[in-house]
Write a protein that holds these residues in place. Structure first.
Motif, mmCIF file in Angstrom:
data_model
loop_
_atom_site.group_PDB
_atom_site.id
_atom_site.type_symbol
_atom_site.label_atom_id
_atom_site.label_comp_id
_atom_site.label_asym_id
_atom_site.label_seq_id
_atom_site.Cartn_x
_atom_site.Cartn_y
_atom_site.Cartn_z
ATOM 1 N N MET A 1 0.851 -1.186 0.000
ATOM 2 C CA MET A 1 0.000 0.000 0.000
ATOM 3 C C MET A 1 0.896 1.248 0.000
ATOM 4 O O MET A 1 0.952 1.998 0.959
ATOM 5 N N ARG A 2 1.552 1.474 -1.115
ATOM 6 C CA ARG A 2 2.558 2.538 -1.192
ATOM 7 C C ARG A 2 1.948 3.928 -1.376
ATOM 8 O O ARG A 2 2.649 4.926 -1.261
ATOM 9 N N GLU A 3 0.671 3.987 -1.694
ATOM 10 C CA GLU A 3 0.037 5.288 -1.917
ATOM 11 C C GLU A 3 -0.773 5.758 -0.715
ATOM 12 O O GLU A 3 -1.441 6.781 -0.793
ATOM 13 N N THR A 4 -0.719 5.020 0.368
ATOM 14 C CA THR A 4 -1.455 5.384 1.578
ATOM 15 C C THR A 4 -0.544 6.169 2.503
ATOM 16 O O THR A 4 0.573 5.733 2.803
ATOM 17 N N THR A 5 -1.022 7.316 2.950
ATOM 18 C CA THR A 5 -0.201 8.194 3.793
ATOM 19 C C THR A 5 -1.053 8.786 4.902
ATOM 20 O O THR A 5 -2.283 8.902 4.765
ATOM 21 N N ILE A 6 -0.410 9.145 5.986
ATOM 22 C CA ILE A 6 -1.090 9.737 7.133
ATOM 23 C C ILE A 6 -0.549 11.151 7.313
ATOM 24 O O ILE A 6 0.636 11.342 7.608
ATOM 25 N N ALA A 7 -1.411 12.129 7.125
ATOM 26 C CA ALA A 7 -0.994 13.538 7.107
ATOM 27 C C ALA A 7 -1.091 14.134 8.504
ATOM 28 O O ALA A 7 -2.107 14.699 8.888
ATOM 29 N N THR A 8 -0.014 14.006 9.271
ATOM 30 C CA THR A 8 0.001 14.585 10.608
ATOM 31 C C THR A 8 0.231 16.092 10.578
ATOM 32 O O THR A 8 0.098 16.759 11.592
ATOM 33 N N SER A 9 0.553 16.637 9.421
ATOM 34 C CA SER A 9 0.639 18.084 9.227
ATOM 35 C C SER A 9 0.119 18.396 7.824
ATOM 36 O O SER A 9 0.084 17.526 6.954
ATOM 37 N N ARG A 10 -0.277 19.629 7.603
ATOM 38 C CA ARG A 10 -0.940 19.973 6.353
ATOM 39 C C ARG A 10 -0.026 19.810 5.134
ATOM 40 O O ARG A 10 -0.492 19.534 4.041
ATOM 41 N N ASP A 11 1.282 19.960 5.322
ATOM 42 C CA ASP A 11 2.187 19.815 4.182
ATOM 43 C C ASP A 11 2.307 18.362 3.720
ATOM 44 O O ASP A 11 2.866 18.099 2.648
ATOM 45 N N LEU A 12 1.775 17.411 4.499
ATOM 46 C CA LEU A 12 1.818 15.998 4.117
ATOM 47 C C LEU A 12 0.560 15.546 3.371
ATOM 48 O O LEU A 12 0.491 14.402 2.925
ATOM 49 N N ILE A 13 -0.429 16.424 3.241
ATOM 50 C CA ILE A 13 -1.621 16.075 2.475
ATOM 51 C C ILE A 13 -1.229 15.930 1.003
ATOM 52 O O ILE A 13 -0.561 16.803 0.453
ATOM 53 N N PRO A 14 -1.581 14.831 0.341
ATOM 54 C CA PRO A 14 -1.159 14.621 -1.053
ATOM 55 C C PRO A 14 -1.591 15.757 -1.970
ATOM 56 O O PRO A 14 -2.651 16.366 -1.781
ATOM 57 N N ALA A 15 -0.761 16.011 -2.971
ATOM 58 C CA ALA A 15 -1.062 17.091 -3.914
ATOM 59 C C ALA A 15 -2.351 16.830 -4.682
ATOM 60 O O ALA A 15 -3.043 17.770 -5.082
ATOM 61 N N ASP A 16 -2.670 15.542 -4.918
ATOM 62 C CA ASP A 16 -3.885 15.219 -5.666
ATOM 63 C C ASP A 16 -5.026 14.809 -4.738
ATOM 64 O O ASP A 16 -5.925 14.055 -5.133
ATOM 65 N N ALA A 17 -5.000 15.306 -3.500
ATOM 66 C CA ALA A 17 -6.053 14.979 -2.542
ATOM 67 C C ALA A 17 -7.416 15.423 -3.083
ATOM 68 O O ALA A 17 -7.581 16.562 -3.534
ATOM 69 N N VAL A 18 -8.367 14.517 -3.060
ATOM 70 C CA VAL A 18 -9.716 14.836 -3.517
ATOM 71 C C VAL A 18 -10.365 15.767 -2.499
ATOM 72 O O VAL A 18 -10.436 15.437 -1.319
ATOM 73 N N PRO A 19 -10.822 16.944 -2.912
ATOM 74 C CA PRO A 19 -11.389 17.895 -1.950
ATOM 75 C C PRO A 19 -12.683 17.383 -1.341
ATOM 76 O O PRO A 19 -13.519 16.792 -2.031
ATOM 77 N N GLY A 20 -12.832 17.596 -0.040
ATOM 78 C CA GLY A 20 -14.024 17.145 0.669
ATOM 79 C C GLY A 20 -15.117 18.196 0.660
ATOM 80 O O GLY A 20 -14.856 19.401 0.576
ATOM 81 N N HIS A 21 -16.361 17.737 0.751
ATOM 82 C CA HIS A 21 -17.516 18.618 0.734
ATOM 83 C C HIS A 21 -18.580 18.104 1.706
ATOM 84 O O HIS A 21 -18.639 16.916 2.021
#
Length: 490
Positions: A234-254
């Motif tokens: 699972m190489r594309e799974t990440t845990i963003a403990t700070s905002r700079d770790l949020i993936p660049a292609d993060a799907v925006p939430g609504h």
């Protein structure tokens, strides 16, 4: 010939029947305009026909949805013994929020730690988190926490206090939750209804910290990566403990009403799922490992305690009877701007994953897909119904204020107050049970009433009797509207 709302008061006196007709006509015209505006401006998310991946699966998803209100984009994975199929619906794609599906990772890490001899299932939290020694929370066992029967609250007091401002102003309620703050606040918690199943983000966060220390890892993301993500690919799974770790292609939430939601980032709340980003492909690998028994800590899937009847619970996993004599092992996920669902039919070798970038729950859709059956219709959203009643009341109130006004300041206040309520309901209500066009219709009728006010205001004084008080009331109404506009923009 002048439009009906530009006729004079003398005309009304001479022709009272015509006055009533002009009022009704103006309100109807405004309602039609508002109804048409709602098609473009009305609140709410709607899943379009845009589709990627497996077309048959995409059509199946559309068929299972009883209406598509509240959804913007979906990513769906279906796994069986014939293989894996994936479909994307809607405009968005990239990294999705896993939400509280993350706690299932935590359950497997607990079972894995037990098998390694790093912890015992009946260890207390204080055994591995000595800061909790002497507190009710410190006496809880790891199993009690992992089966969500510890009596812990859903959130820390500070997180709960920030939840309403977070919804209004788009701030992150978990931003200040560090492991240190988690332990400090947890010491002061009291337990309610221990032994009764109740989802607790606090318990998951504490268990994650306890396992991290037992494994002698620097932090929870490292533990999850080394023990679970890397072994499963699972190489594309990440845990963003700070905002700079949020993936660049993060799907925006609504939210379901279409309002954009700010994503969370936190080190202390991370094990509870506030900030896990993943892909459908990675969760597909996870589900395949779950079905094959190759996942670390596979015993986490086995039920060990009672959940909410008729479900039982393993280490965070829920085990429930399905509609077709199935036994389903499943969990939901959600954040302020996303929802997720993963279900396994282990006997049939089937799994379903649903990811969405609105907070409208997808568990009914997922349950229908895993059972290959139409999901039950969603229950009405009480907040939607309340919002609709509020709008109706405000429209009636605005019409009455316009017709009864004796000075222009009253008309200005009626317009400002009406705009504030309409915009506030557009921001806060989900607009799923009650469709967005209803909001536009209310907007149109209210706008028609204000057109009547515009006509009447030409012949009314600005203020009578107490001009300073009138000005203050207008200023207050204008200030409220400005605050609402700021909330909309944010």
């Amino acid at each position: 010939m002048l439009p009906p709302f530009w006729t004079t008061a003398e005309d009304d006196v001479e022709d009272p029947i015509g006055r009533r007709r002009r009022i009704i006509l103006t309100l109807v015209i405004g309602g039609i305009i508002g109804f048409l505006m709602a098609g473009v401006w009305g609140p709410g998310s709607t899943l379009g026909r845009e589709m990627r991946g497996d077309a048959l699966l995409g059509e199946k998803v559309h068929g299972h949805l009883r209406g598509n209100a509240g959804f913007r984009s979906l990513q769906v994975v279906e796994i069986d013994r014939e293989g894996i199929r994936e479909a994307g619906l809607g405009p968005d794609q990239g990294h999705w929020e896993a939400g509280t599906l993350t706690v299932t990772f935590l359950g497997h890490l607990l079972a894995d730690a037990v098998s390694r001899g790093e912890v015992r299932a009946d260890d207390t939290l204080a055994t591995h988190l000595p800061e909790l020694a002497g507190s009710p929370v410190g006496d809880l066992t790891l199993t009690e926490v992992a089966t969500q029967r510890a009596g812990l609250p859903r959130q820390l007091p500070g997180e709960s206090a920030r939840s309403i401002p977070a919804a209004l102003f788009g701030i992150d309620p978990y931003a200040g939750t560090t492991p240190e703050k988690l332990l400090t606040e947890a010491r002061e918690l009291s337990l309610e209804n221990p032994g009764v199943y109740a989802h607790s983000q606090v318990g998951a966060a504490l268990l994650g910290e306890a396992l991290t220390r037992a494994a002698r890892q620097p932090d929870w993301p490292t533990l999850a990566r080394v023990r679970l993500f890397e072994p499963l690919g699972m190489r594309e799974t990440t845990i963003a403990t700070s905002r700079d770790l949020i993936p660049a292609d993060a799907v925006p939430g609504h939210r379901p009403n279409g309002h954009r939601v700010r994503a969370s980032a936190s080190s202390g709340a991370a094990p509870a799922g506030c900030c896990t980003w993943t892909t459908a492909a990675d969760l597909g690998r996870y589900a395949q490992a779950l079905l094959s028994g190759q996942v670390p800590g596979a015993s986490a899937l086995e039920p060990v305690a009672d959940g909410t009847a008729p479900s039982r619970v393993g280490y965070f996993w829920l085990v429930s009877p399905g509609p077709k004599e199935q036994t389903l092992t499943w969990h939901f996920g959600g954040t302020a701007g996303s929802s997720s669902f993963l279900a396994l039919d282990r006997d049939a070798g089937r799994a379903v994953i649903v990811l969405s970038n609105t907070s409208q729950p997808v568990d009914r859709l997922g349950a229908g897909l895993i059972a290959d059956d139409k999901p039950p219709a969603a229950t009405p959203n009480p907040m939607d119904l309340l919002s609709a009643l509020v709008l109706v009341a405000v429209v009636v109130w605005t019409v009455r204020r316009v017709l009864a006004a004796t000075r222009r300041s009253q008309l200005v206040r009626a317009a400002l107050d009406f705009a504030s309520v309409v915009l506030l309901t557009a921001l806060l209500a989900d607009w799923v049970t009650v469709p967005g066009w209803f909001h536009g219709l209310a907007l149109g009728v209210g706008a028609g009433a204000l057109l009547l006010g515009l006509r009447r205001g030409r012949e009314l004084p600005w203020a009578t009797g107490h001009p300073k008080a009138d000005r203050v009331q207008v200023i207050i109404s204008a200030a409220v509207l400005m605050v609402v506009l700021v909330l909309i923009v944010v």
